[in-house]
Design an enzyme around this catalytic site. Structure first.
Site, PDB file in Angstrom:
ATOM      1  N   GLY A  25      13.879  33.212  31.280  1.00  0.00           N
ATOM      2  CA  GLY A  25      14.239  32.593  29.735  1.00  0.00           C
ATOM      3  C   GLY A  25      13.931  33.547  28.757  1.00  0.00           C
ATOM      4  O   GLY A  25      13.454  32.928  27.668  1.00  0.00           O
ATOM      5  N   SER A  27      15.445  32.906  24.274  1.00  0.00           N
ATOM      6  CA  SER A  27      14.905  32.086  23.280  1.00  0.00           C
ATOM      7  C   SER A  27      13.426  32.167  22.947  1.00  0.00           C
ATOM      8  O   SER A  27      12.684  32.587  23.555  1.00  0.00           O
ATOM      9  CB  SER A  27      15.604  30.757  23.149  1.00  0.00           C
ATOM     10  OG  SER A  27      14.914  29.910  24.071  1.00  0.00           O
ATOM     11  N   ILE A  41       9.744  32.357  22.456  1.00  0.00           N
ATOM     12  CA  ILE A  41       8.837  33.224  22.926  1.00  0.00           C
ATOM     13  C   ILE A  41       9.268  34.419  23.686  1.00  0.00           C
ATOM     14  O   ILE A  41       8.998  35.588  23.563  1.00  0.00           O
ATOM     15  CB  ILE A  41       7.362  32.796  23.533  1.00  0.00           C
ATOM     16  CG1 ILE A  41       6.965  31.732  22.720  1.00  0.00           C
ATOM     17  CG2 ILE A  41       6.424  33.984  24.085  1.00  0.00           C
ATOM     18  CD1 ILE A  41       5.904  30.760  23.265  1.00  0.00           C
ATOM     19  N   GLY A  42      10.049  34.095  24.785  1.00  0.00           N
ATOM     20  CA  GLY A  42      10.598  35.006  25.589  1.00  0.00           C
ATOM     21  C   GLY A  42      11.723  36.033  24.945  1.00  0.00           C
ATOM     22  O   GLY A  42      11.583  37.330  25.175  1.00  0.00           O
ATOM     23  N   ASP A  84      19.098  29.878  37.345  1.00  0.00           N
ATOM     24  CA  ASP A  84      18.666  28.757  37.002  1.00  0.00           C
ATOM     25  C   ASP A  84      17.429  28.277  38.033  1.00  0.00           C
ATOM     26  O   ASP A  84      17.537  28.182  38.977  1.00  0.00           O
ATOM     27  CB  ASP A  84      19.426  27.607  37.217  1.00  0.00           C
ATOM     28  CG  ASP A  84      19.349  26.175  36.873  1.00  0.00           C
ATOM     29  OD1 ASP A  84      18.123  26.012  36.921  1.00  0.00           O
ATOM     30  OD2 ASP A  84      20.128  25.164  37.244  1.00  0.00           O
ATOM     31  N   LEU A  85      16.330  28.269  37.420  1.00  0.00           N
ATOM     32  CA  LEU A  85      14.879  28.346  38.069  1.00  0.00           C
ATOM     33  C   LEU A  85      14.867  26.887  38.756  1.00  0.00           C
ATOM     34  O   LEU A  85      13.972  26.698  39.523  1.00  0.00           O
ATOM     35  CB  LEU A  85      13.856  28.503  37.365  1.00  0.00           C
ATOM     36  CG  LEU A  85      13.557  29.877  36.980  1.00  0.00           C
ATOM     37  CD1 LEU A  85      12.815  30.324  35.809  1.00  0.00           C
ATOM     38  CD2 LEU A  85      12.747  30.727  37.919  1.00  0.00           C
ATOM     39  N   TYR A 139       5.031   8.433  36.538  1.00  0.00           N
ATOM     40  CA  TYR A 139       5.435   9.605  36.161  1.00  0.00           C
ATOM     41  C   TYR A 139       5.220   9.436  34.490  1.00  0.00           C
ATOM     42  O   TYR A 139       5.411   8.591  33.813  1.00  0.00           O
ATOM     43  CB  TYR A 139       7.089   9.685  36.184  1.00  0.00           C
ATOM     44  CG  TYR A 139       7.252  11.072  35.444  1.00  0.00           C
ATOM     45  CD1 TYR A 139       7.421  12.372  35.942  1.00  0.00           C
ATOM     46  CD2 TYR A 139       8.106  10.930  34.249  1.00  0.00           C
ATOM     47  CE1 TYR A 139       7.807  13.515  35.137  1.00  0.00           C
ATOM     48  CE2 TYR A 139       8.767  12.139  33.531  1.00  0.00           C
ATOM     49  CZ  TYR A 139       8.539  13.461  34.025  1.00  0.00           C
ATOM     50  OH  TYR A 139       8.841  14.539  33.494  1.00  0.00           O
TER      51      TYR A 139
HETATM   52  N1  LIG Z   1       6.162  26.931  22.201  1.00  0.00           N
HETATM   53  C1  LIG Z   1       4.989  26.544  22.636  1.00  0.00           C
HETATM   54  O1  LIG Z   1       4.185  26.177  21.735  1.00  0.00           O
HETATM   55  C2  LIG Z   1       4.517  26.785  23.841  1.00  0.00           C
HETATM   56  C3  LIG Z   1       2.873  26.436  24.045  1.00  0.00           C
HETATM   57  C4  LIG Z   1       2.476  26.586  25.371  1.00  0.00           C
HETATM   58  C5  LIG Z   1       3.185  27.087  26.234  1.00  0.00           C
HETATM   59  N2  LIG Z   1       4.554  27.552  26.060  1.00  0.00           N
HETATM   60  C6  LIG Z   1       5.218  28.165  27.274  1.00  0.00           C
HETATM   61  O2  LIG Z   1       6.099  29.311  26.852  1.00  0.00           O
HETATM   62  C7  LIG Z   1       7.145  29.334  27.665  1.00  0.00           C
HETATM   63  C8  LIG Z   1       8.362  29.884  26.563  1.00  0.00           C
HETATM   64  O3  LIG Z   1       8.449  28.655  25.787  1.00  0.00           O
HETATM   65  P1  LIG Z   1       9.196  28.689  24.331  1.00  0.00           P
HETATM   66  O4  LIG Z   1       8.400  28.023  23.461  1.00  0.00           O
HETATM   67  O5  LIG Z   1       9.696  30.125  24.037  1.00  0.00           O
HETATM   68  O6  LIG Z   1      10.593  28.061  24.588  1.00  0.00           O
HETATM   69  P2  LIG Z   1      12.193  27.958  24.818  1.00  0.00           P
HETATM   70  O7  LIG Z   1      12.537  28.638  23.441  1.00  0.00           O
HETATM   71  O8  LIG Z   1      12.665  26.606  24.998  1.00  0.00           O
HETATM   72  O9  LIG Z   1      12.287  29.174  25.821  1.00  0.00           O
HETATM   73  C9  LIG Z   1      12.343  28.759  27.024  1.00  0.00           C
HETATM   74  C10 LIG Z   1      13.444  29.270  27.986  1.00  0.00           C
HETATM   75  O10 LIG Z   1      13.383  28.970  29.446  1.00  0.00           O
HETATM   76  C11 LIG Z   1      14.547  28.686  29.734  1.00  0.00           C
HETATM   77  N3  LIG Z   1      14.746  27.721  30.561  1.00  0.00           N
HETATM   78  C12 LIG Z   1      14.717  26.372  30.721  1.00  0.00           C
HETATM   79  N4  LIG Z   1      14.848  26.067  31.818  1.00  0.00           N
HETATM   80  C13 LIG Z   1      15.458  27.053  32.637  1.00  0.00           C
HETATM   81  C14 LIG Z   1      15.814  26.964  33.963  1.00  0.00           C
HETATM   82  N5  LIG Z   1      16.065  25.932  34.741  1.00  0.00           N
HETATM   83  N6  LIG Z   1      16.226  28.241  34.624  1.00  0.00           N
HETATM   84  C15 LIG Z   1      16.072  29.514  33.557  1.00  0.00           C
HETATM   85  N7  LIG Z   1      15.760  29.406  32.395  1.00  0.00           N
HETATM   86  C16 LIG Z   1      15.360  28.096  31.951  1.00  0.00           C
HETATM   87  C17 LIG Z   1      15.416  28.192  28.234  1.00  0.00           C
HETATM   88  O11 LIG Z   1      16.765  28.452  28.435  1.00  0.00           O
HETATM   89  P3  LIG Z   1      17.858  27.421  27.676  1.00  0.00           P
HETATM   90  O12 LIG Z   1      17.826  28.058  26.410  1.00  0.00           O
HETATM   91  O13 LIG Z   1      18.995  27.379  28.715  1.00  0.00           O
HETATM   92  O14 LIG Z   1      17.144  25.876  27.601  1.00  0.00           O
HETATM   93  C18 LIG Z   1      14.866  29.084  27.333  1.00  0.00           C
HETATM   94  O15 LIG Z   1      15.439  30.267  27.185  1.00  0.00           O
HETATM   95  C19 LIG Z   1       7.366  28.159  28.342  1.00  0.00           C
HETATM   96  O16 LIG Z   1       6.815  28.555  29.759  1.00  0.00           O
HETATM   97  C20 LIG Z   1       6.427  27.237  27.601  1.00  0.00           C
HETATM   98  O17 LIG Z   1       5.925  26.325  28.615  1.00  0.00           O
HETATM   99  C21 LIG Z   1       5.248  27.379  25.080  1.00  0.00           C
END
Ligand SMILES: NC(=O)c1ccc[n+]([C@@H]2O[C@H](COP(=O)([O-])OP(=O)(O)OC[C@H]3O[C@@H](n4cnc5c(N)ncnc54)[C@H](OP(=O)(O)O)[C@@H]3O)[C@@H](O)[C@H]2O)c1
Length: 322
Positions: A40, A43, A45-46, A92-93, A196
């Site tokens: 991921g 976009s 944090i990644g 795709d995880l 759920y």
């Molecule tokens: N942002 C926060 O406040 C926060 C807080 C606590 C923890 N986190 C954790 O930090 C991590 C990164 O989150 P983020 O905030 O940077 O969110 P994000 O911008 O939505 O990044 C998540 C990434 O995961 C990818 N992804 C989603 N489903 C997937 C799948 N089935 N297979 C492969 N890739 C997939 C998304 O791809 P697409 O672009 O295709 O959707 C996106 O690139 C996550 O694990 C989240 O739980 C975030």
């Protein structure tokens, strides 16, 4: 780290705090020669994690379900940093076959693998089953990363053995791991729509991320493997993760603006845990704002971690046999 440090950004014992950015915590670190997978990484944090890791000269492979978006992100990074070593592979995880294929494609590249950053995630989705019939947040956030890690373990072990460099696995968890179902993981109802909760299912999957690092650590220590596994909460950062709850999160931010971070700050704990020499030999821990923190009692439960490991293995093998 206390609540006051979170708000003020005051550094903790590590010398870094909530205000530190990914560039701050990796200042002066030379990651050339290291190969890193970031799931991921296209976009949020990644993406920032990838940008900073290649800035520190690591070779990064982004695992992305949207390859077009990942290639665009790659081009953006290359414009700023033309010598960046960066590749994209489809992943795709939520799909067992895609995750297995990704691991095979990576292994076919014949590269070493020093660091695996299990970053991808989805949050608060309405009830949905993956193509394998698994509840989507559990499938993506935990099961896919569990399978991916196992599929890449031999590669990581060989790399650590042949280079003498400690391997590292970073699981992106969340403070939301505290808000889960009764008993932590609802093993016998994992795919049930009845009962759920989109919030608790997210919390459950993030609890699973910590339990996964815990059991990995136990296994590595038993086998004498030179790989460390840790979990992180990145903080609260407005990213596309919030897509299923935009209004709620925007409202929440109005009242809690003082604890939100920007994306460079949000990527710091991941980069700290992935690269910093302070953490040599540290495994099975949970980090927040670049400092170790005690997670919930479920997340510290060794028996639950073992149970989740066995459950995940059985689930994957039952699907693979179909
Ligand atoms: N942002 C926060 O406040 C926060 C807080 C606590 C923890 N986190 C954790 O930090 C991590 C990164 O989150 P983020 O905030 O940077 O969110 P994000 O911008 O939505 O990044 C998540 C990434 O995961 C990818 N992804 C989603 N489903 C997937 C799948 N089935 N297979 C492969 N890739 C997939 C998304 O791809 P697409 O672009 O295709 O959707 C996106 O690139 C996550 O694990 C989240 O739980 C975030």
């Amino acid at each position: 780290m206390s609540f006051i440090s979170l708000i003020t950004g005051c550094p903790g014992l590590s010398g870094f705090g909530s205000a530190s950015t990914a560039e701050d915590v990796t200042q002066g670190i030379d990651a050339s020669g290291l190969t890193v997978i970031v799931t991921g990484g296209a976009s949020g944090i990644g993406l920032e994690t990838v940008r900073v890791l290649v800035m520190r000269k690591a070779h990064v492979i982004i695992g992305a379900r949207n390859v077009e978006a990942a290639n665009k992100a790659k081009q953006q990074i290359l414009q700023q940093n033309p010598s960046a070593k960066l590749d994209v592979l489809e992943l795709d995880l939520s799909s067992i076959s895609s995750t297995t294929q990704f691991a095979q494609n990576f292994i076919a590249l014949n590269l070493p693998l020093n660091i695996l950053i299990n970053n991808a995630g989805v949050m608060f989705c309405p009830f949905q089953l993956s193509e394998d019939g698994i509840e989507m947040q559990f499938a993506t956030n935990h099961l896919g990363h569990f399978l991916l890690t196992n599929a890449l373990l031999e590669k990581m072990k060989n790399t650590a053995n042949s280079t003498g460099i400690e391997g590292r696995i970073v699981n992106l968890s969340s403070i939301a791991h505290v808000h889960t179902y009764a008993h932590g993981i609802r093993f016998n109802k994992i795919n049930e729509k009845k009962g759920y909760s989109d919030k608790r299912a997210y919390g459950q999957s993030k609890l699973a991320n910590i339990l996964h690092t815990k059991e990995l650590t136990r296994r590595f220590q038993e086998e004498g493997v030179n790989i460390m596994a840790n979990a992180v909460h990145p903080g609260l950062i407005m990213t596309p993760l919030m897509r299923h709850s935009k209004l709620l999160m925007r409202l929440l931010r109005v009242f809690t603006f003082f604890i939100w971070k920007n994306v460079p700050q949000g990527a710091s704990t991941t980069c700290y845990v992935a690269l910093h020499p302070n953490l040599k030999g540290v495994s099975g821990k949970y980090f927040l704002d670049n400092n170790e923190k005690r997670p919930s009692s479920y997340a510290r439960d060794e028996a639950l971690a073992k149970k989740l490991w066995n459950f995940s293995e059985d689930l994957i093998s039952s699907i693979s046999k179909v």
